[in-house]
Scaffold this motif. Sequence first.
Motif, PDB file in Angstrom:
ATOM      1  N   LEU C  91      36.737  39.887  49.842  1.00  0.00           N
ATOM      2  CA  LEU C  91      36.887  39.161  48.602  1.00  0.00           C
ATOM      3  C   LEU C  91      37.880  39.838  47.806  1.00  0.00           C
ATOM      4  CD1 LEU C  91      33.437  37.667  47.919  1.00  0.00           C
ATOM      5  CD2 LEU C  91      35.088  36.653  49.212  1.00  0.00           C
ATOM      6  N   VAL C  92      38.435  38.937  47.183  1.00  0.00           N
ATOM      7  CA  VAL C  92      39.389  39.580  45.814  1.00  0.00           C
ATOM      8  C   VAL C  92      38.878  39.580  44.796  1.00  0.00           C
ATOM      9  CG1 VAL C  92      41.624  39.438  45.118  1.00  0.00           C
ATOM     10  CG2 VAL C  92      41.085  38.691  47.417  1.00  0.00           C
ATOM     11  N   PRO C  93      38.374  40.973  44.250  1.00  0.00           N
ATOM     12  CA  PRO C  93      37.291  40.550  43.007  1.00  0.00           C
ATOM     13  C   PRO C  93      37.972  39.865  41.896  1.00  0.00           C
ATOM     14  CG  PRO C  93      37.335  42.771  44.065  1.00  0.00           C
ATOM     15  CD  PRO C  93      38.275  41.966  44.819  1.00  0.00           C
ATOM     16  N   PRO C  94      39.206  39.883  41.541  1.00  0.00           N
ATOM     17  CA  PRO C  94      39.645  39.629  39.959  1.00  0.00           C
ATOM     18  C   PRO C  94      39.939  37.985  40.412  1.00  0.00           C
ATOM     19  CG  PRO C  94      40.940  41.223  40.876  1.00  0.00           C
ATOM     20  CD  PRO C  94      40.125  40.996  42.068  1.00  0.00           C
ATOM     21  N   PHE C  95      39.615  37.520  41.498  1.00  0.00           N
ATOM     22  CA  PHE C  95      40.260  36.153  41.593  1.00  0.00           C
ATOM     23  C   PHE C  95      38.837  35.179  41.634  1.00  0.00           C
ATOM     24  CE2 PHE C  95      44.011  36.058  44.609  1.00  0.00           C
ATOM     25  CZ  PHE C  95      44.667  36.743  43.751  1.00  0.00           C
ATOM     26  N   THR C  96      38.964  34.015  41.222  1.00  0.00           N
ATOM     27  CA  THR C  96      37.775  33.183  40.950  1.00  0.00           C
ATOM     28  C   THR C  96      37.183  32.768  42.464  1.00  0.00           C
ATOM     29  OG1 THR C  96      38.979  31.041  40.994  1.00  0.00           O
ATOM     30  CG2 THR C  96      38.699  32.035  38.980  1.00  0.00           C
ATOM     31  N   VAL C  97      35.841  32.312  42.465  1.00  0.00           N
ATOM     32  CA  VAL C  97      35.238  31.840  43.659  1.00  0.00           C
ATOM     33  C   VAL C  97      36.223  30.896  44.429  1.00  0.00           C
ATOM     34  CG1 VAL C  97      33.278  30.420  44.452  1.00  0.00           C
ATOM     35  CG2 VAL C  97      32.933  32.351  42.732  1.00  0.00           C
ATOM     36  N   LEU C  98      36.796  29.770  43.683  1.00  0.00           N
ATOM     37  CA  LEU C  98      37.415  29.047  44.132  1.00  0.00           C
ATOM     38  C   LEU C  98      38.821  29.595  44.850  1.00  0.00           C
ATOM     39  CD1 LEU C  98      38.391  25.880  44.276  1.00  0.00           C
ATOM     40  CD2 LEU C  98      39.643  26.364  42.325  1.00  0.00           C
ATOM     41  N   GLU C  99      39.468  30.472  44.045  1.00  0.00           N
ATOM     42  CA  GLU C  99      40.821  30.932  44.793  1.00  0.00           C
ATOM     43  C   GLU C  99      40.323  31.517  45.929  1.00  0.00           C
ATOM     44  OE1 GLU C  99      43.225  31.718  40.552  1.00  0.00           O
ATOM     45  OE2 GLU C  99      41.807  32.998  41.215  1.00  0.00           O
ATOM     46  N   TYR C 136      34.377  28.599  39.206  1.00  0.00           N
ATOM     47  CA  TYR C 136      35.339  29.048  38.521  1.00  0.00           C
ATOM     48  C   TYR C 136      35.226  30.535  37.866  1.00  0.00           C
ATOM     49  CZ  TYR C 136      37.040  24.384  39.081  1.00  0.00           C
ATOM     50  OH  TYR C 136      37.604  23.365  39.771  1.00  0.00           O
ATOM     51  N   ALA C 137      33.879  31.002  38.329  1.00  0.00           N
ATOM     52  CA  ALA C 137      33.617  32.440  37.951  1.00  0.00           C
ATOM     53  C   ALA C 137      34.519  33.314  38.769  1.00  0.00           C
ATOM     54  CB  ALA C 137      32.100  32.752  38.106  1.00  0.00           C
ATOM     55  N   LYS C 138      34.571  34.517  38.064  1.00  0.00           N
ATOM     56  CA  LYS C 138      35.282  35.442  38.839  1.00  0.00           C
ATOM     57  C   LYS C 138      34.431  36.275  39.769  1.00  0.00           C
ATOM     58  CE  LYS C 138      39.316  36.476  35.933  1.00  0.00           C
ATOM     59  NZ  LYS C 138      39.983  37.634  34.910  1.00  0.00           N
ATOM     60  N   VAL C 139      34.895  36.522  41.061  1.00  0.00           N
ATOM     61  CA  VAL C 139      33.859  37.120  42.093  1.00  0.00           C
ATOM     62  C   VAL C 139      33.435  38.477  41.433  1.00  0.00           C
ATOM     63  CG1 VAL C 139      33.968  38.375  44.242  1.00  0.00           C
ATOM     64  CG2 VAL C 139      34.733  36.107  43.988  1.00  0.00           C
ATOM     65  N   GLU C 140      34.084  39.279  40.842  1.00  0.00           N
ATOM     66  CA  GLU C 140      33.715  40.613  40.079  1.00  0.00           C
ATOM     67  C   GLU C 140      32.768  40.354  39.236  1.00  0.00           C
ATOM     68  OE1 GLU C 140      37.279  42.441  38.652  1.00  0.00           O
ATOM     69  OE2 GLU C 140      37.359  40.724  37.030  1.00  0.00           O
ATOM     70  N   ASP C 141      32.537  39.147  38.810  1.00  0.00           N
ATOM     71  CA  ASP C 141      31.303  39.014  37.637  1.00  0.00           C
ATOM     72  C   ASP C 141      30.086  38.565  38.291  1.00  0.00           C
ATOM     73  OD1 ASP C 141      33.109  39.706  35.617  1.00  0.00           O
ATOM     74  OD2 ASP C 141      33.757  37.609  35.385  1.00  0.00           O
ATOM     75  N   ILE C 142      30.061  37.985  39.527  1.00  0.00           N
ATOM     76  CA  ILE C 142      28.792  37.675  40.056  1.00  0.00           C
ATOM     77  C   ILE C 142      28.225  38.704  41.049  1.00  0.00           C
ATOM     78  CG2 ILE C 142      29.731  35.334  39.934  1.00  0.00           C
ATOM     79  CD1 ILE C 142      30.307  35.206  42.753  1.00  0.00           C
ATOM     80  N   PRO C 143      26.864  38.540  41.157  1.00  0.00           N
ATOM     81  CA  PRO C 143      25.985  39.435  41.816  1.00  0.00           C
ATOM     82  C   PRO C 143      26.342  39.320  43.344  1.00  0.00           C
ATOM     83  CG  PRO C 143      24.482  37.992  40.722  1.00  0.00           C
ATOM     84  CD  PRO C 143      26.189  37.447  40.384  1.00  0.00           C
ATOM     85  N   VAL C 144      26.072  40.372  44.002  1.00  0.00           N
ATOM     86  CA  VAL C 144      26.280  40.517  45.553  1.00  0.00           C
ATOM     87  C   VAL C 144      25.614  39.569  46.444  1.00  0.00           C
ATOM     88  CG1 VAL C 144      25.825  42.061  47.378  1.00  0.00           C
ATOM     89  CG2 VAL C 144      26.336  43.094  45.223  1.00  0.00           C
ATOM     90  N   GLY C 145      24.431  38.771  45.917  1.00  0.00           N
ATOM     91  CA  GLY C 145      23.720  37.864  46.668  1.00  0.00           C
ATOM     92  C   GLY C 145      24.736  36.567  46.667  1.00  0.00           C
TER      93      GLY C 145
END
Lengths: 368, 380, 508
Positions: C91-99, C136-145
């Motif tokens: 995953l690309v951490p600074p991108f949103t989930v959607l992206e 629309y959350a950024k991947v780097e902000d969400i937990p591993v699960g």
Amino acid sequence: MAGIKLRLDRYKLLEIFAPVAGFLASIVVLLIIVIVVGESPGEALTAIYKFSLSSSAKVATILSVSIPLFFAGIAVAFAFQSGVFNIGAEGQYYFGGLIGAMAGIYLHLPAFIHIPVVILFSMLGGALWALIPAILKVTKNVHEVITTIMFNSIALALVNYLVNGPLSGLGQGKSLEPQTAKIQSTALFGKLNGFFRLLGWNIPDYVYLDYSLIVAVITGFIVWFVLFRMRYGFEIRAIGTSLDVSRYAGMKVKQLQLAAFIISGALSGLIGLQEIFAIRGYYTYGIASGLGFDGIAIALIGKNSPLGVVFAALLFAFLKQAGYGLQFYTSVPNSVIYVITGLMILFIVVINEVVAAYIRTLRKKEAV
Amino acid sequence: MKKLGFVMILLLSVSFIFAGGTKEKSKTAGPKYKIGLVFDIGGRGDKSFNDSAHAGLVHIAKQYKGYIKDDPDNVNYGTVIEMKYLEPKAGGQDREQLLRVLAEQGYNLIYGIGFMFSDPLAKVAKDFPNVHFAIVDGYIPNLNANSNITCLLFKEHEGSFLVGAIAGLMNKGGKIGFIGGMDIPLIHKFEGGYIAGALYVNPKLRDESMILAQYIGKDPSAFKDAPAAYNIASNMYRQGATIIYHAAGASGDGLFQAAEEYKKLAIGVDSDQGLIYATAKDAATRARAKYILTSMLKRVDNAVFQTATELIENGKVNGGYNSFGLKENGVGFAVNKYNKDELAPILSKIESIRKKIIDGEIIVPDSDSKVKAWALKNLK
Amino acid sequence: MSETLLEMRKITKRFPGVLANDEISFDLLKGEVHALVGENGAGKTTLMKILYGLYSPDSGSIHIKGEKISIKNPKEAINCGIGMVHQHFMLVPPFTVLENIIIGEETQRFGILNEEKPAKKIRDLMERNGLIVDMYAKVEDIPVGIQQRVEILKILYRGAEILVFDEPTAVLTPQEAEELFKTFRQMTAQGKGIIFISHKLDEVLEIADRITVIRKGRVVKTLEGKEASKSLIAELMVGKPVLLEVERPDVSPGRVILEVRNLDLKDYRKVAVLNDVSFSVHAGEIYGIAGVEGNGQTELVAVIAEAAPMEHGDILLDGKSVANWDVRRRREAGISHIPEDRHRYGLLLPFSLAENLTLGMHHRKPFVNRFQIINRNKIQEHARRVISIFDIRTPSELTPALALSGGNQQKVIVARELSAEPKLLLAAQPTRGVDIGATEFIHNQLMEAKKDGRAILLVSADLDEVMSLSDRIGVMYKGRIIKEFAREETTKEEIGFYMMGEKEHGRN
């Protein structure tokens, strides 16, 4: 050297195979170039033979030429073992040689003390020149490749300034070559040729098999012993393999890096011994240049081991002589040998990698 | 196992080369004399010092029906004289080795081109008393006519004096400049002669600010640093220099580039650089030619040729020191079809200066540090 | 239920000197979870890489829905409906989930990203599979699960029908793992097929319809989920019976060996990673740290093992503060350390086993004499002894460490750290990536150490391991130990809740 066990198992054989194959491959390329130039490959090989192995004088010359190459290789290899990329051997031997030569010119001592003193001063000079890049690396994390390159330039400029200026030994009507005053005869390296003749090796007087050969043998042995038989050498090799593991195991990584860097500088200081104290007898800016970089290639081919460096230095000396042989007996341009040397390094390093990977898989299989 | 196959193929190809490739070289009766030469670093093709030595060999070949072995240009006018040149790497014992191998192979006369040969040549000469050695620009002490070494020394300051005079006469009221390569005594000879020559003909230049001089560096790379020469030259032209002379080897190209850009004049060195540039293959180089007023010639070719002539005509060469000044036609300045009109008005004046130097009326100082004393003594 | 989605027939793949896959046949039916188990190096990963087009097989064929296909690269695999959730997320951490989901598959119009259509499609996928994520959350902000859900959505978005999960639960809490299995069931209900690779046999038994066991590149057996048992699978994997439960010696804890007092630590970004951590470990006691990875366990071990600048607090070994000591002094005082990342910290790979087995003690007698000259005989003697005690499989003590299998490498580390006869052993993830046989062995060695009266701090992401070995358990969450249990007084589920921080506020 009772400690060295020659265990020729198949891995060792494979490891030996790599440089041999690289050597053969580059000879093939050489012969192709020779054909393209319009010479006959047979004559080219004869030319190489005539200039390198045809007489004891030629063989002795290869040995002689390999001495500074060996020092260059072992100095760089020592740093590589610790993971320090010292490409400043060039500047270190310029400066080390200068300090050594100063001791030879201005100190008045009996020969049996003077000669060890100039050797030590050469090492001291080399070590001093490595000191600042080493400290910068260890304390400020400034990469040694950058600092040592800069220090090479500084050394060159400094030495040229000193030789042309304050330390110039040129009087009126003397040689036009910029140089220091003459080194005192007590500090000059004598030749071992007579000794070798006693042993039955018939070499003429003019070949430079001088005291620097003894220094090389002793240095090689000490470096080997420290690296492979002493705790500090073990730790130096460990930090060269993995800083993380070494730190984890409680080694004082910074001190070790600093020490390895400075020792590498001290070894670099020995590169100029032969030229300054045996060949010229004075110091000049024209002391063989480029040896620091040859040292990198030699360390690489010799896989950073003292014995490997011996072989690599002899190989380089052989190539150098082969180049002159080609130049002398054929119309192959001298520059071809630079190309071949480069190719050979490339071949040997690549084949080394391939073989190492192959050995890894073999070993994995064996270990289950 | 694929690798094994690869090795087999390598070995096969090697043996193939041995089987197929031998070619017979025509061998004829041995030459009367064999002449060897070892270049300075840079070797053949430097369009300057080494090439000038090479031109000397070509001259020998033409004059005495000889050939140069393994030369890419196939210089071959006969088989009376065989010539061979070699090129060393930097430092170490390489120069000594190459001189020695030539001596071992029965060469009768061996040249070392450049002062770096001083020590090696002296050593090898000791081992081969029957071979004669000659060194260009090198000084080996304690020689006499029976020595087997001849030092071929040039009075660069005399030639520089003439081009200095030319600069002094043609500067149209502007400043003149000098760019040296590496800061070593040899190059200061050029500077000293040049400044003295200019002062000699042009009293206005005696104002200290009128002559600009600068060295590129303190190591050998100063002889191949054209960008540095360009910067220095540009600076000098901006300060009002109208003519700049260089003694900086391959760096000189930077000077010529600046001259073209500022539409000012430059003076070349060693070879006739104006002629070389005017006949160059690429247009950019040719364009610079017309800004090269003249060149100080250092006739290494003449020195090489004359030494060989001694050998061929007399069967032996006298040892000692041969000085090549204006008198011996060892230095001079270049007049060619491109610059002869421009120089025409002052040629007679320069010629009279030349005569005065040859006659000893003018003694040219051989370093810029001696110019002041010289000027106080000789100029009113 | 019986339609075959995927069939791999007699796949053989040979690497120089190794037969990685030896005529492996494997099939996947529509709507099933087919577990693939085997020890490390058994050939699971190679087989999956072949399926995903990363390797090409030497022989054998792949059929999808009965049609023979050849897969040359992952792109083709995706086009064939194969999707893979890797252990390490792509995953690309600074991108949103959607992206992250639509990356590489963007629909655009006049060069402008069209997010409307994909968003709708993704929302639909989320609902159908129980994979709710803020798009629309950024991947780097969400937990591993949750990141794992994004990975799954990513492959579903590309229309995957065959989903490969490589050790998906390694990064999850038990509750998150349960969620994942629910998703599995929803996906299989839609007719998708799932290949499930795991070391955790409990999970395999819970979720798999069929279980294929491979050993040394060959299929040993394919079991129906119902007929399988943990011990049976383990035996098939190892090739001999395996004792799964650790025998816990009855040792009464002695004096306090390690005491950690009010430890505060900040990382290089000045973010607090340890927050007022206090606990103690007694002689003959195993203190387990449970917690989702990244909650300060790594830092806790690091600060005890090596000198790290602490904000506040103290570390005492046997009553003496070691906080200002360097690594060597701590080791000499009796701290041993099985590092979490053995590849990075554990071994000098090109060095011989003998040298590796003395690492950290190499500067002491009898391995060097007083002139600091290495005594190779003593080192080799020591190595031979340790190799035989710890049953390390190696041709000789002079073999380089890189030649050993992962499990044996880990044994070397455990052996070395225990042979130093420490007062305190820091065991971080001691069995990670190690096969069942070696795991059993390492567990037994830890018990031996406990019997010898050593204090052991155990950190493991495997809750089962923590539960079965520890005497006391501390749960770490966001740099704190939020709860401490005696082993008998808690359950996996309860610890799981604490691991997610859900009882944090209740405690305060």
